[in-house]
Design an enzyme around this catalytic site. Structure first.
Site, mmCIF file in Angstrom:
data_model
loop_
_atom_site.group_PDB
_atom_site.id
_atom_site.type_symbol
_atom_site.label_atom_id
_atom_site.label_comp_id
_atom_site.label_asym_id
_atom_site.label_seq_id
_atom_site.Cartn_x
_atom_site.Cartn_y
_atom_site.Cartn_z
ATOM 1 N N THR A 18 0.801 -1.222 0.000
ATOM 2 C CA THR A 18 0.000 0.000 0.000
ATOM 3 C C THR A 18 0.836 1.276 0.000
ATOM 4 O O THR A 18 0.331 2.336 -0.310
ATOM 5 C CB THR A 18 -0.898 -0.007 1.243
ATOM 6 O OG1 THR A 18 -0.109 -0.482 2.342
ATOM 7 C CG2 THR A 18 -2.067 -0.953 1.068
ATOM 8 N N ASN A 53 0.198 11.218 -0.034
ATOM 9 C CA ASN A 53 0.957 11.003 -1.271
ATOM 10 C C ASN A 53 -0.038 10.653 -2.377
ATOM 11 O O ASN A 53 -0.570 9.546 -2.403
ATOM 12 C CB ASN A 53 1.956 9.851 -1.033
ATOM 13 C CG ASN A 53 2.780 9.529 -2.266
ATOM 14 O OD1 ASN A 53 2.409 9.843 -3.402
ATOM 15 N ND2 ASN A 53 3.917 8.888 -2.047
ATOM 16 N N GLU A 93 -9.423 0.928 1.988
ATOM 17 C CA GLU A 93 -10.669 0.212 1.770
ATOM 18 C C GLU A 93 -11.773 1.009 1.079
ATOM 19 O O GLU A 93 -12.604 0.432 0.378
ATOM 20 C CB GLU A 93 -11.150 -0.349 3.121
ATOM 21 C CG GLU A 93 -10.260 -1.497 3.545
ATOM 22 C CD GLU A 93 -10.340 -1.879 5.004
ATOM 23 O OE1 GLU A 93 -9.972 -1.039 5.845
ATOM 24 O OE2 GLU A 93 -10.759 -2.998 5.310
HETATM 25 MO MO1 MOS Z 1 -8.324 -5.133 5.923
HETATM 26 S S1 MOS Z 1 -9.907 -6.328 5.370
HETATM 27 O O1 MOS Z 1 -8.604 -4.844 7.564
HETATM 28 O O2 MOS Z 1 -6.884 -5.840 5.487
#
Ligand code: MOS
Length: 743
Positions: free
Chosen positions: A473, A637, A710
């Protein structure tokens, strides 16, 4: 090289990018040792019953085989549940433990572990293990589950559905406009690129160095030490890189359990990499049946919302992701009734999967809102503005910030929503029907306690460290940006360290909380380091900073200077030299501001716009373009942030059009446990995705950020489904929307 402060807020390519593209970033299955043995897990051929005989003689006689472990010759572990609940992501119930006994709970359950001198020998010998079973009939379908129940014990940290408010049934009965539909979101399995894997390095004297694919090293370490009774000082988990996860690697899986067991038993290093098929024995978004009823005035103003969800869980644990809660939150409505039940099936326990609960529940809510827009004859965005909620009605609190209106506005503008004609099937080009659909997204903005350390060395290099994870990520990058700004150094001089239990404590990287929490901890650790540096700087002979406090000085290019007179400065190198040290540390902990959290509801929001084209005769759906407008506080970013939203949207497209775990309902086995038949979107499936971040000021943490991992997926599948309806006039309420459902 000149600094370009501030780094925070600017696009910065991934600091770990060169290591990843050159293959130097090491994943858990890539660590080795001289004495490394290779393990392969033997899957159960049946979904329910017990093992009546296990014949491992052929496997033991196969080339290179060192040992075959099973419930018959495993090492001891506790009988009670508690040690296995030393897992911060555990759910109520009795945690699964491999090789506990002869019982089979789900198809593919590991029944034996073959350990050999090579990976190939282990894999081959695993095929020679012969089991006979007493087979019971499994049920893997939540729709035919024996009984539905309200989870007796609530999952830690996950709020159960709020109590009903008003009179949803009465208001629905009286409503001049009613929409009532059933929706089904089918099971999806996590399919990250990196397989679940563990390499345990046996360091002698009971010392273990464990490389385990995980979203947070501290959690599996605690679990392993707890279940095997190991001394925490002798166990280190080190997993610097993760090849995709999003919930897959939150809980410790059987790879780490079995690899550690084999290592302890054989007193040597062991690696276990699960197969792609075995990835379908864990980590899945549960199948869910939903009914949604909306009542409204003729204007489209909501007067009643009823949402009932029945979600699959395993026979032994009550996995929960309260799917209905979002329906009490997203829109202004005084009469709301939410009901959330579980249904047991003979599978492994479901798991969190990117925005668990919201992804499933908001799909149904946002499709129902689309249905209401047609029933009321109101444009979908107008309808949402009419029902805009400016405070959290579930908890009766104001939002810490909510720029969803700006997201609707900027998203619609960029997308060209005004060109949409209202009626379904009213837009067409050639043999293709054109559909414009949109949906709202919403996810929690949470933070968790994290610790961090910042270290500056005499050569001007800064290290920032926290035991959190970077699941791809961009954690490495944003922590480096924060550190570079705090100490005024070039980002090239900053090293981020994560994924190691020898670093300051962090929980799992999940819930979109890592950037805000680990980032804040790093920022505070840098402040502590600056205090420490300044303390020494003040004490230098004839120090020009003798009376300076932290707010009066600036750190830049290896110097500490008075803001009011930059000529009055000392070099960091001199400070360290006179202190007689090679380096200085600052450590700090971040914890959520409880007063703030009590007062305000923290959420991120999004608006997703999708254009589809559907071949009228063939039913082929083509995604043409997507705009996702996100309100998530300050963006650290824009480059890594955009990738988060992009990834979420792509997963939403997979959910809408492709992904479905198909169980054989008689045998209880997954029929498409491979990437050929379980189709995750490929490049050709995904059009240009335009991501907009709207301005949003938020005060819930020192960085003003909310997390982005998310929110991108929430609402994306509904936007696709709504676009398909607009194109075709056909409402498909069971995902994925495949050709057969359209024709
Ligand atoms: Mo997330 S579903 O808390 O990696």
């Amino acid at each position: 090289m000149s600094n370009i402060h501030p780094y925070v807020g600017r696009a910065n390519t991934r600091v770990d990018g060169p290591l990843k593209v050159s293959g130097l970033a090491k994943y858990s299955a890539e660590f080795g040792a001289e004495d490394l043995a290779y393990a392969a897990a033997v899957p159960s051929a049946v979904a329910k019953g017990r093992i009546t005989a296990l014949d491992v003689s052929a496997a033991l006689a196969a080339p290179g085989v060192i040992e075959v472990l099973s419930h018959k010759n495993r090492i001891d572990f506790p009988e009670d549940d508690e040690p296995f609940k030393n897992d911060m992501v555990a759910v109520p119930g009795s945690p699964f433990r491999p090789f506990r006994d002869d019982k089979i709970h789900y198809a593919g359950q590991a029944i034996a572990l073959v350990v050999a001198d090579t990976h190939e020998n282990a894999r081959y010998a695993a095929t020679l293990v012969k089991a006979t079973y007493d087979v019971e009939t499994p049920n893997v379908d939540v729709a035919t589950s024996a009984n539905y129940y309200d989870p007796p014990e609530k999952r830690d940290g996950i709020p159960p559905p709020p109590d009903p408010r008003g009179d949803a049934k009465g208001a629905f009965d009286r409503a001049p406009i009613k929409v009532e539909s059933d929706y089904r979101v089918v099971a999806e399995h996590h399919n990250p690129m990196e397989l679940q894997a563990t390499t345990v390095i046996w360091e002698g004297d009971g010392r273990l160095l464990v490389h385990n694919k995980t979203q947070g090293v501290v959690n599996p370490k605690n679990y392993i030490c707890s279940v095997f009774g190991l001394d925490e000082d002798k166990v280190r988990f080190f997993s610097p890189y993760v090849g995709g996860a999003f919930g897959m690697a939150l809980r410790p899986h059987y790879d780490v359990f079995l690899a550690v067991m084999a290592s302890l038993k054989l007193e040597r290093s062991v690696r276990l990499v699960l197969t792609r098929a075995q990835m379908f024995t864990m980590g899945w978004r549960p199948d869910c049946l939903q009914t949604l009823s909306l009542g409204a005035e003729t204007s489209g103003k909501l007067t009643s919302i009823t949402h009932h969800a029945i979600q699959a869980t395993s026979m032994f644990e009550d996995y929960q992701e309260p799917i209905v809660n979002w329906s009490g939150l997203l829109y202004d409505c005084d009469n709301v009734s939410l009901k959330y039940e579980l249904g047991k099936v003979d599978t492994s326990t479901p798991s969190d999967m990117r925005a668990p609960g919201a992804t499933t529940g908001v799909f149904a809510l946002e499709c129902a809102m689309d249905e209401l827009s047609y029933a009321a004859g109101v444009d979908p965005i107008e309808l949402r503005l009419l029902n805009y909620s400016d405070h959290d009605q579930n908890d009766d609190k104001p939002f810490s910030s909510k720029e969803l209106k700006a997201a609707y506005e900027q998203g619609a503008e960029r997308f060209g929503w005004s060109k949409r004609s209202f009626e379904p099937r009213s837009m067409k080009e050639g043999h293709e029907l054109i559909g414009y659909g949109m949906a709202t997204g919403c996810w929690e903005a949470m933070t968790m306690p994290h610790k961090a350390r910042a270290t500056l060395t005499a050569d001007g290099k800064l290290e920032v460290a926290c035991a959190t994870a970077d699941i791809g990520t961009g954690t490495y990058t944003i922590l480096a940006q924060i550190g570079a700004d705090a100490l005024g150094v070039d980002i090239a001089e900053v090293t981020s360290k994560v994924g190691d239990t020898s670093l300051p404590m962090a929980p799992v990287e999940g819930g979109s909380w890592a950037a805000a929490s680990a980032g804040s901890a790093v920022k505070l650790a840098c402040e502590a380091l600056k205090e420490e540096l300044l303390k020494h700087a003040r004490g230098l002979d004839n120090s020009p900073l003798a009376n300076a406090s932290l707010d009066l000085v600036t750190f830049s290019n290896g110097r500490i200077a008075l803001k009011a007179d930059l000529a009055k400065a000392v070099s960091v190198a001199d400070v360290l030299k006179s202190a007689g040290v090679e380096k200085l540390d600052g450590e700090a902990g971040y914890a959520p501001d409880e007063e703030f959290t009590k007062k305000y509801a923290g959420y991120t929001h999004g608006a997703c716009f999708v254009e589809v084209r559907v071949d009228e005769e063939l039913g082929v759906i083509r995604l043409v373009r997507i705009v996702s407008a996100i309100a998530a506080g300050k963006i650290l970013n824009p480059l890594t942030a955009r990738s988060q939203i992009l990834g979420g949207v792509v997963m939403g497209c997979g959910m809408a059009l492709h992904e479905e775990t198909k169980w054989d309902k008689t045998l209880g086995r997954v029929m498409n446990a491979n990437l050929g038949e379980y189709h995750v979107p490929a490049h050709a499936d995904i059009p240009e995705v335009d991501v907009i971040f709207v301005d949003e000021e938020d005060g819930s943490n020192p960085l003003g950020i909310k997390g982005l991992g998310e929110i991108g997926i929430v609402g994306a599948a509904a936007a696709v489904a709504n676009a398909v309806f607009h194109a075709t006039g056909k409402r498909v309420r069971e995902l994925p929307i495949t050709i057969d459902k359209l024709l």
